[in-house]
Design a protein around this motif. Structure first.
Motif, PDB file in Angstrom:
ATOM      1  N   GLY A   1       0.813  -1.214   0.000  1.00  0.00           N
ATOM      2  CA  GLY A   1       0.000   0.000   0.000  1.00  0.00           C
ATOM      3  C   GLY A   1       0.850   1.270   0.000  1.00  0.00           C
ATOM      4  N   GLU A   2       2.039   1.220   0.653  1.00  0.00           N
ATOM      5  CA  GLU A   2       2.940   2.386   0.640  1.00  0.00           C
ATOM      6  C   GLU A   2       3.335   2.724  -0.804  1.00  0.00           C
ATOM      7  OE1 GLU A   2       3.969   4.174   3.271  1.00  0.00           O
ATOM      8  OE2 GLU A   2       3.153   2.921   4.878  1.00  0.00           O
ATOM      9  N   SER A   3       3.716   1.684  -1.564  1.00  0.00           N
ATOM     10  CA  SER A   3       4.103   1.900  -2.958  1.00  0.00           C
ATOM     11  C   SER A   3       2.895   2.322  -3.794  1.00  0.00           C
ATOM     12  CB  SER A   3       4.706   0.622  -3.548  1.00  0.00           C
ATOM     13  OG  SER A   3       5.891   0.298  -2.875  1.00  0.00           O
ATOM     14  N   ALA A   4       1.750   1.688  -3.530  1.00  0.00           N
ATOM     15  CA  ALA A   4       0.541   2.011  -4.300  1.00  0.00           C
ATOM     16  C   ALA A   4       0.079   3.443  -4.022  1.00  0.00           C
ATOM     17  CB  ALA A   4      -0.568   1.013  -3.973  1.00  0.00           C
ATOM     18  N   ALA A   5       0.262   3.896  -2.758  1.00  0.00           N
ATOM     19  CA  ALA A   5      -0.131   5.266  -2.414  1.00  0.00           C
ATOM     20  C   ALA A   5       0.750   6.267  -3.153  1.00  0.00           C
ATOM     21  CB  ALA A   5      -0.019   5.478  -0.901  1.00  0.00           C
ATOM     22  N   TYR A   6       2.037   5.942  -3.217  1.00  0.00           N
ATOM     23  CA  TYR A   6       2.964   6.819  -3.942  1.00  0.00           C
ATOM     24  C   TYR A   6       2.570   6.886  -5.417  1.00  0.00           C
ATOM     25  CZ  TYR A   6       7.383   9.027  -5.105  1.00  0.00           C
ATOM     26  OH  TYR A   6       8.325   9.909  -5.528  1.00  0.00           O
ATOM     27  N   ALA A   7       2.284   5.716  -5.995  1.00  0.00           N
ATOM     28  CA  ALA A   7       1.879   5.669  -7.407  1.00  0.00           C
ATOM     29  C   ALA A   7       0.562   6.419  -7.619  1.00  0.00           C
ATOM     30  CB  ALA A   7       1.744   4.208  -7.861  1.00  0.00           C
ATOM     31  N   THR A   8      -0.327   6.344  -6.647  1.00  0.00           N
ATOM     32  CA  THR A   8      -1.617   7.037  -6.756  1.00  0.00           C
ATOM     33  C   THR A   8      -1.405   8.555  -6.809  1.00  0.00           C
ATOM     34  OG1 THR A   8      -2.739   5.268  -5.585  1.00  0.00           O
ATOM     35  CG2 THR A   8      -3.838   7.409  -5.590  1.00  0.00           C
ATOM     36  N   SER A   9      -0.494   9.056  -5.956  1.00  0.00           N
ATOM     37  CA  SER A   9      -0.208  10.492  -5.967  1.00  0.00           C
ATOM     38  C   SER A   9       0.401  10.911  -7.305  1.00  0.00           C
ATOM     39  CB  SER A   9       0.768  10.855  -4.859  1.00  0.00           C
ATOM     40  OG  SER A   9       0.232  10.469  -3.623  1.00  0.00           O
ATOM     41  N   LEU A  10       1.229  10.030  -7.861  1.00  0.00           N
ATOM     42  CA  LEU A  10       1.936  10.358  -9.099  1.00  0.00           C
ATOM     43  C   LEU A  10       1.015  10.287 -10.312  1.00  0.00           C
ATOM     44  CD1 LEU A  10       4.972  10.937  -9.607  1.00  0.00           C
ATOM     45  CD2 LEU A  10       5.194   8.528 -10.234  1.00  0.00           C
ATOM     46  N   LEU A  11       0.135   9.289 -10.352  1.00  0.00           N
ATOM     47  CA  LEU A  11      -0.622   8.992 -11.577  1.00  0.00           C
ATOM     48  C   LEU A  11      -2.094   9.379 -11.510  1.00  0.00           C
ATOM     49  CD1 LEU A  11       0.760   5.381 -12.132  1.00  0.00           C
ATOM     50  CD2 LEU A  11       1.446   7.435 -13.364  1.00  0.00           C
ATOM     51  N   ASN A  12      -2.649   9.504 -10.328  1.00  0.00           N
ATOM     52  CA  ASN A  12      -4.071   9.790 -10.156  1.00  0.00           C
ATOM     53  C   ASN A  12      -4.944   8.842 -10.996  1.00  0.00           C
ATOM     54  OD1 ASN A  12      -6.230  12.667 -10.821  1.00  0.00           O
ATOM     55  ND2 ASN A  12      -6.482  10.995  -9.400  1.00  0.00           N
ATOM     56  N   PRO A  13      -4.806   7.533 -10.771  1.00  0.00           N
ATOM     57  CA  PRO A  13      -5.580   6.573 -11.575  1.00  0.00           C
ATOM     58  C   PRO A  13      -7.068   6.604 -11.227  1.00  0.00           C
ATOM     59  CG  PRO A  13      -4.402   5.413  -9.844  1.00  0.00           C
ATOM     60  CD  PRO A  13      -3.964   6.852  -9.760  1.00  0.00           C
ATOM     61  N   ASP A  14      -7.915   6.130 -12.175  1.00  0.00           N
ATOM     62  CA  ASP A  14      -9.341   5.946 -11.900  1.00  0.00           C
ATOM     63  C   ASP A  14      -9.554   4.658 -11.125  1.00  0.00           C
ATOM     64  OD1 ASP A  14     -10.378   8.134 -13.678  1.00  0.00           O
ATOM     65  OD2 ASP A  14      -9.368   6.915 -15.187  1.00  0.00           O
ATOM     66  N   VAL A  15      -8.684   3.676 -11.419  1.00  0.00           N
ATOM     67  CA  VAL A  15      -8.867   2.363 -10.810  1.00  0.00           C
ATOM     68  C   VAL A  15      -7.508   1.699 -10.587  1.00  0.00           C
ATOM     69  CG1 VAL A  15      -9.329   1.376 -13.103  1.00  0.00           C
ATOM     70  CG2 VAL A  15      -9.979   0.090 -11.107  1.00  0.00           C
ATOM     71  N   ILE A  16      -7.378   1.020  -9.451  1.00  0.00           N
ATOM     72  CA  ILE A  16      -6.212   0.159  -9.209  1.00  0.00           C
ATOM     73  C   ILE A  16      -6.733  -1.274  -9.174  1.00  0.00           C
ATOM     74  CG2 ILE A  16      -4.401  -0.508  -7.582  1.00  0.00           C
ATOM     75  CD1 ILE A  16      -4.370   2.347  -6.522  1.00  0.00           C
ATOM     76  N   VAL A  17      -6.163  -2.103 -10.021  1.00  0.00           N
ATOM     77  CA  VAL A  17      -6.577  -3.512 -10.060  1.00  0.00           C
ATOM     78  C   VAL A  17      -5.453  -4.343  -9.457  1.00  0.00           C
ATOM     79  CG1 VAL A  17      -7.251  -5.442 -11.525  1.00  0.00           C
ATOM     80  CG2 VAL A  17      -7.924  -3.121 -12.154  1.00  0.00           C
ATOM     81  N   LEU A  18      -5.828  -5.218  -8.536  1.00  0.00           N
ATOM     82  CA  LEU A  18      -4.846  -6.084  -7.886  1.00  0.00           C
ATOM     83  C   LEU A  18      -4.995  -7.501  -8.436  1.00  0.00           C
ATOM     84  CD1 LEU A  18      -2.739  -5.586  -5.699  1.00  0.00           C
ATOM     85  CD2 LEU A  18      -4.451  -6.189  -3.994  1.00  0.00           C
ATOM     86  N   GLY A  19      -3.907  -8.028  -8.978  1.00  0.00           N
ATOM     87  CA  GLY A  19      -3.932  -9.381  -9.533  1.00  0.00           C
ATOM     88  C   GLY A  19      -2.789 -10.204  -8.959  1.00  0.00           C
ATOM     89  N   GLY A  20      -2.570 -11.369  -9.538  1.00  0.00           N
ATOM     90  CA  GLY A  20      -1.533 -12.273  -9.036  1.00  0.00           C
ATOM     91  C   GLY A  20      -2.114 -13.155  -7.947  1.00  0.00           C
ATOM     92  N   LEU A  21      -1.429 -14.248  -7.669  1.00  0.00           N
ATOM     93  CA  LEU A  21      -1.936 -15.240  -6.717  1.00  0.00           C
ATOM     94  C   LEU A  21      -2.128 -14.650  -5.323  1.00  0.00           C
ATOM     95  CD1 LEU A  21      -2.776 -18.145  -6.841  1.00  0.00           C
ATOM     96  CD2 LEU A  21      -0.427 -18.821  -6.372  1.00  0.00           C
ATOM     97  N   LEU A  22      -1.195 -13.816  -4.868  1.00  0.00           N
ATOM     98  CA  LEU A  22      -1.330 -13.221  -3.527  1.00  0.00           C
ATOM     99  C   LEU A  22      -2.422 -12.159  -3.513  1.00  0.00           C
ATOM    100  CD1 LEU A  22       2.411 -12.732  -2.470  1.00  0.00           C
ATOM    101  CD2 LEU A  22       0.895 -14.669  -1.993  1.00  0.00           C
TER     102      LEU A  22
ATOM    103  N   GLY B   1      -5.020  -4.582   3.207  1.00  0.00           N
ATOM    104  CA  GLY B   1      -3.874  -3.763   3.594  1.00  0.00           C
ATOM    105  C   GLY B   1      -3.623  -2.641   2.591  1.00  0.00           C
ATOM    106  N   VAL B   2      -3.727  -2.956   1.316  1.00  0.00           N
ATOM    107  CA  VAL B   2      -3.494  -1.940   0.273  1.00  0.00           C
ATOM    108  C   VAL B   2      -4.511  -0.816   0.399  1.00  0.00           C
ATOM    109  CG1 VAL B   2      -3.569  -1.494  -2.217  1.00  0.00           C
ATOM    110  CG2 VAL B   2      -2.403  -3.531  -1.355  1.00  0.00           C
ATOM    111  N   ARG B   3      -5.783  -1.187   0.527  1.00  0.00           N
ATOM    112  CA  ARG B   3      -6.844  -0.170   0.631  1.00  0.00           C
ATOM    113  C   ARG B   3      -6.620   0.736   1.838  1.00  0.00           C
ATOM    114  NH1 ARG B   3     -11.763  -3.971  -0.857  1.00  0.00           N
ATOM    115  NH2 ARG B   3     -12.079  -3.342  -3.014  1.00  0.00           N
ATOM    116  N   GLU B   4      -6.309   0.097   2.968  1.00  0.00           N
ATOM    117  CA  GLU B   4      -6.112   0.842   4.210  1.00  0.00           C
ATOM    118  C   GLU B   4      -5.063   1.950   4.030  1.00  0.00           C
ATOM    119  OE1 GLU B   4      -5.181  -1.831   7.510  1.00  0.00           O
ATOM    120  OE2 GLU B   4      -3.853  -0.290   8.338  1.00  0.00           O
TER     121      GLU B   4
END
Ligand SMILES: [Zn+2]
Length: 410
Positions: A318-339, A349-352
């Motif tokens: 979530g720390e990395s995703a928050a940084y990316a959110t500030s940089l890119l201002n996405p409409d949607v973040i999609v989480l994939g992969g087995l984990l 955890g990411v949402r929090e």
């Protein structure tokens, strides 16, 4: 195709009266116009000019017209569709330990596929030889022998120089660096061959199928490794060297600096990748490196240590995703992969952290969701990569102007 691949165009700029059949097809495939009168209304072209442009698409077999229906104003109209059978796409998704090969139609629907346990360590010559043999089998299984091939889409678990079509820099694909994959495949299939990083293909598949009405999407794959992809203004953003989105090997502060498999220390992946969680949980057989699958087995058994580890990993991610959110201002973040898709623990955890760390403006409309694909996302992305390229208005118009069929017969 020889040498470099021009970037395919996606999405429309303003309509220009000189635009050819390619832009008309784009109006149809994007759903912006479904009938002759709809096209005339958007373009301002006369019905006869629209008819001429459509005739070129009918002759090339790219568009089909549905049965007549009567509109509210009483004028009969026929719905226009992309002819998804105009060509087949060969889609290949190479993973760390297995490879999926598929034949799809132009709507990226799988007609036949096969999964092979092919190890990257076999090296490019041997692996591509076996993939080639499998492709021939899958084309036969699909009953598609003799049908025009629109192109080949190829996904690799490594950074890729998209234009040059080869692996670039450090990756788990030892021995593939700068190997000419296109030259190898072109011997059997002289068609456009598009090669991309596997996470970019997952990103593309997600955007084209579920989120095409959104302009900006961030995809994070959390499996044994960690990577991300971005769609910005409707297009995959690859960066200058194809390294965009490689967040797995960006440093995260405050969680210790464990050794990463790339040689650096404290990378995101060394904290939250499946191999790192397996290392922390222990219990694997001596000498055997754990992976996302072994972590997920613990979680599914209800192992509270594994669940807590995955939730903590979500907060670090979530720390990395928050940084990316500030940089890119996405409409949607999609989480994939087995984990990312197991039990919602990583997602929680990411949402929090993203909602906690980002400014309200960046998260006001942000959606954070798990991928909706159960399987075949890589294949679907590879097919969309080919479709975006061969149906790009400029590519298509030059093929039609040259009087050639848009896709060569085998
Ligand atoms: Zn690293």
């Amino acid at each position: 195709m020889t040498g470099r691949t021009p970037a395919a165009t996606q999405g429309s700029g303003p309509w220009h009266p000189d635009d050819g059949p390619g832009r008309i097809l784009e109006l149809i495939t994007s759903g912006r116009a479904r009938t002759r009168s709809g096209i005339a209304r958007i373009t301002g072209l006369s019905r006869s000019t629209v008819g001429q442009r459509l005739d070129a698409l009918f002759e090339a077999g790219l568009v089909r017209e549905g049965a007549a229906s009567t509109s509210a104003r009483g004028r009969p109209s026929r719905a226009l569709h992309l002819n998804e059978s105009a060509g087949i796409v060969i889609a290949v998704d190479i993973g760390e330990s297995r490879t999926r090969v598929a034949v799809t139609d132009l709507e990226a629907r799988v007609l036949a596929d096969a999964v092979e346990p092919l190890a990257l360590s076999e090296g490019p010559e041997a692996l591509l030889g076996r993939i080639t043999a499998t492709v021939h089998e899958v084309v036969r299984d699909a009953g598609a022998g003799g049908r025009p091939i629109a192109g080949i889409g190829f996904g690799l678990p490594a950074p890729v120089d998209y234009e040059a079509g080869h692996v670039l820099g450090w990756s788990i694909m030892t021995g593939w660096d700068t190997y000419d994959i296109r030259a190898h495949l072109r011997a059997d299939w002289p068609v456009p061959i598009l090669i991309d990083n596997d996470v970019n293909l997952l990103t593309l598949a997600e955007h084209r199928r579920f989120w095409s009405d959104q302009r900006n999407l961030l995809y994070i794959k959390a499996g044994t490794g960690v990577g991300s992809g971005m769609v910005i203004d409707g297009r995959v953003h690859r960066g200058s060297q194809g390294a965009a989105g490689d967040i797995g090997h960006a440093h995260v502060s405050g969680f210790g600096d464990p050794q990463c498999r790339c040689g650096n220390q404290g990378c995101l992946e060394s904290l939250v990748g499946g191999w790192a969680l397996a290392r922390d949980l222990g219990g694997g057989r001596p000498g055997e490196e754990g992976d996302a699958r072994s972590v997920v087995e613990h979680v599914r058994r209800g192992d509270s240590r594994a669940i807590a580890a995955l939730r903590k990993a979500g907060r670090v991610l979530g720390e990395s995703a928050a940084y990316a959110t500030s940089l890119l201002n996405p409409d949607v973040i999609v989480l994939g992969g087995l984990l990312g898709t197991t039990g919602g623990h990583l997602m929680a955890g990411v949402r929090e952290v993203v909602y906690q760390r980002s400014l309200p403006l960046a998260t006001r409309q942000l959606q954070i969701v798990p991928t909706r694909y159960k399987s075949h996302a890589g294949i679907t992305g590879a097919a969309h990569l080919v479709r975006d390229h061969v149906l790009a208005p400029a590519t298509l118009d030059s093929a039609l102007a040259a009087g050639s069929s848009p896709f060569p017969a085998p």
